[in-house]
Scaffold this motif. Structure first.
Motif, PDB file in Angstrom:
ATOM      1  N   SER A 162       0.835  -1.198   0.000  1.00 53.19           N
ATOM      2  CA  SER A 162       0.000   0.000   0.000  1.00 53.19           C
ATOM      3  C   SER A 162       0.870   1.248   0.000  1.00 53.19           C
ATOM      4  CB  SER A 162      -0.922   0.011   1.219  1.00 53.19           C
ATOM      5  OG  SER A 162      -0.179   0.052   2.420  1.00 53.19           O
ATOM      6  N   ASP A 171      -2.391  -4.962   0.783  1.00 53.40           N
ATOM      7  CA  ASP A 171      -3.169  -4.326  -0.275  1.00 53.40           C
ATOM      8  C   ASP A 171      -3.421  -5.394  -1.329  1.00 53.40           C
ATOM      9  OD1 ASP A 171      -4.325  -2.709  -2.175  1.00 53.40           O
ATOM     10  OD2 ASP A 171      -2.445  -1.750  -2.779  1.00 53.40           O
ATOM     11  N   SER A 178      -4.535   0.519   1.460  1.00 51.21           N
ATOM     12  CA  SER A 178      -4.411  -0.664   2.311  1.00 51.21           C
ATOM     13  C   SER A 178      -5.773  -1.308   2.552  1.00 51.21           C
ATOM     14  CB  SER A 178      -3.785  -0.281   3.653  1.00 51.21           C
ATOM     15  OG  SER A 178      -4.654   0.544   4.392  1.00 51.21           O
TER      16      SER A 178
END
Length: 216
Positions: A162, A171, A178
């Motif tokens: 992320s 992610d 995220s």
């Protein structure tokens, strides 16, 4: 008159005042490298014409313009890389004066000055050798463990990709948001990531799900 009794003199006719040995024969000195210093008397480097004196006895000559000159003429040392013949406590080849870690043979430089060595295979290596705010990346995701440093990993123990709301966290759909804050966790690869909102959707509360088929 050479000081050797005739009874022990193997060379009774040597020229007066020449230096003789215990046998009464003239001592002939050699100068193998032709530097003007005798091998047997005052040349500590008999095969090197550019060196003849080694004041500190470390194997490197005092002549600064000669071959392998000693950088620390009056101090014994065995450094071989940055300087020749200077103290090298950890014996890694780098002189103590230039070694950022003089007690650690596995490290010698610290480019960013954060106290962690640049050698990735040495002790306490710096994973980010050019960033003084980071040195460790426990989960190996490319974001440093120091959350207050540059690109700090918010999830330092979990590999994550992320990059938008938090750095280095899970992610799953690789949209940059995220999973914790992603309201559209299955963003397809075809979606333009530049159009995503902070919640991971294209439009507010848009789940990005496939449209339901129209019933006939």
């Amino acid at each position: 008159q050479d000081g050797v009794p005739n009874s022990s003199d193997s060379c009774p006719n040597t020229t007066a005042d020449v230096e003789v040995g215990s046998d009464g024969c003239e001592i002939v000195y050699t100068d193998s490298d032709g530097d003007g210093y005798y091998d047997e008397v005052d040349d500590e480097f008999p095969l090197d014409g550019s060196q003849w004196i080694d004041s500190d006895g470390d194997g490197y000559g005092d002549n600064a313009s000669g071959f392998n000159p000693d950088s620390c003429v009056n101090t014994f040392g065995k450094s071989t890389i940055d300087k020749l013949g200077c103290p090298d406590t950890d014996q890694d080849g780098y002189s103590d004066s230039s070694d950022a870690f003089p007690q650690n043979p596995n490290q010698h430089s610290d480019y960013d000055g954060d106290g962690y060595g640049d050698n990735a295979t040495g002790n306490n290596p710096d994973i980010f050798p050019e960033d003084a705010t980071q040195y460790q990346d426990t989960d190996g995701d490319g974001f440093g463990d120091n959350q207050t440093g540059n690109n700090g990993d918010i999830c330092p123990l979990t590999y994550g990709t992320s990059t938008i709301d938090r750095l280095g966290c899970l992610d799953e759909d690789n949209d940059g948001v995220s999973d914790l804050n992603d309201e559209c966790e299955s963003t397809p690869d075809s979606v333009d990531r530049t159009e995503l909102l902070a919640n991971g959707c294209v439009e507010q509360n848009d789940p990005l799900s496939e449209p339901e088929p129209i019933s006939e």
